[in-house]
Structures are given as structure tokens and as C-alpha cells.
Scaffold this motif. Structure first.
Motif, PDB file in Angstrom:
ATOM      1  N   ASN A  37       0.618  -1.304  -0.013  1.00 19.02           N
ATOM      2  CA  ASN A  37      -0.110   0.112  -0.042  1.00 19.02           C
ATOM      3  C   ASN A  37       0.824   1.290   0.149  1.00 19.02           C
ATOM      4  OD1 ASN A  37      -2.509  -1.593  -0.021  1.00 19.02           O
ATOM      5  ND2 ASN A  37      -2.378  -1.817   2.166  1.00 19.02           N
ATOM      6  N   ILE A  38       2.317   1.171  -0.255  1.00 17.15           N
ATOM      7  CA  ILE A  38       2.908   2.384  -0.379  1.00 17.15           C
ATOM      8  C   ILE A  38       3.255   2.229  -1.961  1.00 17.15           C
ATOM      9  CG2 ILE A  38       4.985   3.592   0.066  1.00 17.15           C
ATOM     10  CD1 ILE A  38       4.782   2.435   2.891  1.00 17.15           C
ATOM     11  N   TYR A  39       3.240   3.309  -2.519  1.00 18.16           N
ATOM     12  CA  TYR A  39       3.844   3.598  -3.936  1.00 18.16           C
ATOM     13  C   TYR A  39       4.615   4.823  -3.878  1.00 18.16           C
ATOM     14  CZ  TYR A  39      -0.533   0.671  -5.125  1.00 18.16           C
ATOM     15  OH  TYR A  39      -1.335  -0.460  -4.971  1.00 18.16           O
ATOM     16  N   ILE A  40       5.402   4.689  -4.947  1.00 20.39           N
ATOM     17  CA  ILE A  40       6.589   5.524  -5.504  1.00 20.39           C
ATOM     18  C   ILE A  40       6.344   6.034  -6.671  1.00 20.39           C
ATOM     19  CG2 ILE A  40       8.853   6.382  -5.584  1.00 20.39           C
ATOM     20  CD1 ILE A  40       9.444   4.874  -3.114  1.00 20.39           C
ATOM     21  N   SER A 130      11.841   8.289  -2.402  1.00 24.36           N
ATOM     22  CA  SER A 130      12.386   7.294  -2.160  1.00 24.36           C
ATOM     23  C   SER A 130      13.090   7.588  -0.675  1.00 24.36           C
ATOM     24  CB  SER A 130      13.322   6.752  -3.030  1.00 24.36           C
ATOM     25  OG  SER A 130      14.588   7.401  -3.300  1.00 24.36           O
ATOM     26  N   THR A 131      13.727   8.497  -0.504  1.00 22.87           N
ATOM     27  CA  THR A 131      14.386   9.005   0.920  1.00 22.87           C
ATOM     28  C   THR A 131      13.371   9.053   1.881  1.00 22.87           C
ATOM     29  OG1 THR A 131      16.192  10.189  -0.342  1.00 22.87           O
ATOM     30  CG2 THR A 131      15.562  10.836   2.134  1.00 22.87           C
ATOM     31  N   LEU A 132      12.217   9.569   1.759  1.00 22.75           N
ATOM     32  CA  LEU A 132      10.947   9.676   2.551  1.00 22.75           C
ATOM     33  C   LEU A 132      10.469   8.227   3.021  1.00 22.75           C
ATOM     34  CD1 LEU A 132       9.459  13.153   1.690  1.00 22.75           C
ATOM     35  CD2 LEU A 132      11.152  12.531   3.514  1.00 22.75           C
ATOM     36  N   VAL A 133      10.502   7.328   1.912  1.00 23.77           N
ATOM     37  CA  VAL A 133       9.900   6.027   2.152  1.00 23.77           C
ATOM     38  C   VAL A 133      11.009   5.156   3.117  1.00 23.77           C
ATOM     39  CG1 VAL A 133       9.023   3.962   1.066  1.00 23.77           C
ATOM     40  CG2 VAL A 133       8.353   6.132   0.204  1.00 23.77           C
ATOM     41  N   LEU A 134      12.395   5.410   2.641  1.00 29.01           N
ATOM     42  CA  LEU A 134      13.131   4.738   3.604  1.00 29.01           C
ATOM     43  C   LEU A 134      13.150   5.224   4.865  1.00 29.01           C
ATOM     44  CD1 LEU A 134      15.987   5.084   0.647  1.00 29.01           C
ATOM     45  CD2 LEU A 134      15.052   2.705   1.622  1.00 29.01           C
ATOM     46  N   ALA A 135      13.109   6.584   5.151  1.00 29.51           N
ATOM     47  CA  ALA A 135      12.867   6.893   6.509  1.00 29.51           C
ATOM     48  C   ALA A 135      11.758   6.309   7.139  1.00 29.51           C
ATOM     49  CB  ALA A 135      12.757   8.407   6.430  1.00 29.51           C
ATOM     50  N   TYR A 136      10.531   6.201   6.549  1.00 32.38           N
ATOM     51  CA  TYR A 136       9.490   5.395   6.956  1.00 32.38           C
ATOM     52  C   TYR A 136       9.560   4.074   7.609  1.00 32.38           C
ATOM     53  CZ  TYR A 136       5.570   2.467   7.398  1.00 32.38           C
ATOM     54  OH  TYR A 136       4.421   1.464   7.551  1.00 32.38           O
ATOM     55  N   LEU A 137      10.197   3.320   6.589  1.00 32.97           N
ATOM     56  CA  LEU A 137      10.695   1.835   6.770  1.00 32.97           C
ATOM     57  C   LEU A 137      11.780   1.868   7.890  1.00 32.97           C
ATOM     58  CD1 LEU A 137      11.160   0.492   3.174  1.00 32.97           C
ATOM     59  CD2 LEU A 137       9.160   0.278   4.878  1.00 32.97           C
ATOM     60  N   MET A 138      12.687   2.610   8.268  1.00 29.83           N
ATOM     61  CA  MET A 138      13.444   2.900   9.294  1.00 29.83           C
ATOM     62  C   MET A 138      12.876   3.163  10.656  1.00 29.83           C
ATOM     63  SD  MET A 138      16.566   4.664   7.117  1.00 29.83           S
ATOM     64  CE  MET A 138      17.842   4.735   8.697  1.00 29.83           C
ATOM     65  N   ILE A 139      12.043   4.081  10.751  1.00 26.18           N
ATOM     66  CA  ILE A 139      11.582   4.673  11.976  1.00 26.18           C
ATOM     67  C   ILE A 139      10.320   3.844  12.348  1.00 26.18           C
ATOM     68  CG2 ILE A 139      10.186   6.705  12.942  1.00 26.18           C
ATOM     69  CD1 ILE A 139      11.717   8.514  10.947  1.00 26.18           C
ATOM     70  N   HIS A 140       9.387   3.421  11.491  1.00 25.45           N
ATOM     71  CA  HIS A 140       8.084   2.655  12.075  1.00 25.45           C
ATOM     72  C   HIS A 140       7.979   1.331  11.606  1.00 25.45           C
ATOM     73  CE1 HIS A 140       6.100   6.337  13.526  1.00 25.45           C
ATOM     74  NE2 HIS A 140       6.384   6.943  12.309  1.00 25.45           N
ATOM     75  N   ARG A 141       9.070   0.732  10.688  1.00 23.68           N
ATOM     76  CA  ARG A 141       9.043  -0.708  10.325  1.00 23.68           C
ATOM     77  C   ARG A 141      10.292  -1.411  11.034  1.00 23.68           C
ATOM     78  NH1 ARG A 141       4.005  -2.559   9.345  1.00 23.68           N
ATOM     79  NH2 ARG A 141       5.100  -4.254   8.636  1.00 23.68           N
ATOM     80  N   LEU A 152      13.372  -1.755  -1.464  1.00 24.80           N
ATOM     81  CA  LEU A 152      12.950  -0.782  -2.527  1.00 24.80           C
ATOM     82  C   LEU A 152      13.464  -1.227  -3.860  1.00 24.80           C
ATOM     83  CD1 LEU A 152      11.440   0.602  -0.116  1.00 24.80           C
ATOM     84  CD2 LEU A 152      12.447   2.606  -0.891  1.00 24.80           C
ATOM     85  N   VAL A 153      14.718  -1.422  -3.821  1.00 24.57           N
ATOM     86  CA  VAL A 153      15.373  -1.902  -5.316  1.00 24.57           C
ATOM     87  C   VAL A 153      14.946  -2.921  -5.993  1.00 24.57           C
ATOM     88  CG1 VAL A 153      17.434  -0.378  -4.772  1.00 24.57           C
ATOM     89  CG2 VAL A 153      17.519  -2.763  -4.521  1.00 24.57           C
ATOM     90  N   GLU A 154      14.199  -3.692  -5.063  1.00 28.11           N
ATOM     91  CA  GLU A 154      13.680  -5.032  -5.623  1.00 28.11           C
ATOM     92  C   GLU A 154      12.181  -4.609  -6.387  1.00 28.11           C
ATOM     93  OE1 GLU A 154      13.253  -8.008  -2.682  1.00 28.11           O
ATOM     94  OE2 GLU A 154      15.369  -8.123  -2.593  1.00 28.11           O
TER      95      GLU A 154
END
Length: 185
Positions: A37-40, A130-141, A152-154
Motif C-alpha cells: 500500500n505504499i507507492y512511489i 524514495s528517501t522519505l519512504v526509506l525513512a518511514y521503513l527505518m522509523i516505523h518498520r 525498495l530496489v527489488e
């Protein structure tokens, strides 16, 4: 006894991250689902209300708000889509880290909403978004930067600039420090 090689694995550099990004062989598309449910995507996708509706997008995070060519505000999307604009510049001096927490919290809130799906975009969908999605994955996941990048690169061709990669490395160190402090207390 830890070896120098072990320590290098523990402490990644911007160059290490760029090598990981260079391993991606995907073509760049207008939009890709990079996490459930996250699209870039790019700005063209963000401005195509019919395509957003077809995907079921309920939230839009514009990482290039107020930049020429990046139209977007709440009135553009109407009542059906919740909008957040971040006026980021894709440059070697922009302090994107001040937006990591607000963007991560917005993404989390979007995903927790009923049928929540979020499009995170910038102009091309390569660096700022992509930077903001990476931050989300680090902070909340609770993903490491390396694991988040690999995920992400997959799914999408991304390429955060060197500055953003350095800021994400700093974020990773902060999160590790916070985790160690919490565990000690």
C-alpha cells in the motif's frame, strides 16, 4: 573477537549504499508499489487523478511541493485524498532530515486509515520520494537502512542523492543509539 571486516559490515558508507543502488536493474516506471500500500511515483502520476483513483490512493505525499512542475495541494485532490506537501530540493545541501519524522508519521497514518494507500512522489520518483519512504521503513518498520534499500530496489529503480544517503545513515545511527539507550534503562 571482531575483525576489521566485521566492523565494515556494521558501519556502511554512502559509497556502500550507492553500490547497492547500482545493483538495481529495473526500468523506471511512473509508479510502483514498493511496500504493501505504499507507492512511489513521479509527478505525472501524481497529477493523474483517474489513475490515482484506479489504484485506490487515499493519501499523497509530495516531496517536491511548490517546485515548478509539481502541482499539488489539498484543493487539487479534493475530499477523497489527504495531501501533505514537503518543499524538498534534490540537492547536496538540503536538510531533508527535518522532514523524516513528519513524513514517516504521515505515511503510517495513511496506512492505518481505512483502505489506506499512499503515493509518495517527487518529480521523477527517484531521490526525494524514495528517501522519505526509506525513512518511514527505518522509523516505523524498524528496518536497517541496508534492508530498506534492498527491499525498495527489488520493486523500483530509485537513487537518493549522496546527501540524502548520508542523512539516512545519520538517522540509522540515531535510531540505533535510541534503541541501545532504551534497552539500558
Amino acid at each position: 573477537m571482531s575483525t576489521v571486516k566485521d566492523k565494515r559490515k556494521e558501519y556502511m558508507t554512502v559509497k556502500d549504499l550507492q553500490k547497492l543502488l547500482d545493483s538495481c536493474r529495473l526500468q523506471l516506471h511512473q509508479v510502483d508499489e514498493v511496500w504493501p500500500n505504499i507507492y512511489i511515483g513521479n509527478v505525472h502520476m501524481a497529477q493523474n487523478r483517474a489513475a490515482l483513483q484506479k489504484l485506490g490512493i487515499t493519501h499523497v505525499l509530495n516531496a517536491a511541493h511548490a517546485k515548478r512542475g509539481s502541482v499539488g495541494d489539498q484543493s487539487f485532490y479534493g475530499r477523497d485524498v489527504v495531501y501533505l506537501g514537503i518543499p524538498a530540493e534534490d540537492s547536496t545541501y538540503f536538510d531533508m532530515d527535518v522532514y523524516f519524522r513528519p513524513a514517516a508519521d504521515f505515511i503510517r497514518k495513511a496506512l492505518k486509515s481505512p483502505c489506506g494507500k499512499i503515493l509518495v512522489h517527487c518529480i521523477m520518483g527517484l531521490s526525494r520520494s524514495s528517501t522519505l519512504v526509506l525513512a518511514y521503513l527505518m522509523i516505523h518498520r524498524d528496518l536497517s537502512l541496508r534492508r530498506a534499500l534492498k527491499n525498495l530496489v527489488e520493486k523500483r529503480a530509485i537513487y537518493p542523492n549522496r546527501n540524502f544517503l548520508a542523512l539516512l545513515l545519520d538517522l540509522e545511527h540515531q535510531l540505533k543509539r535510541k534503541k541501545r539507550t532504551c534497552c539500558i534503562l
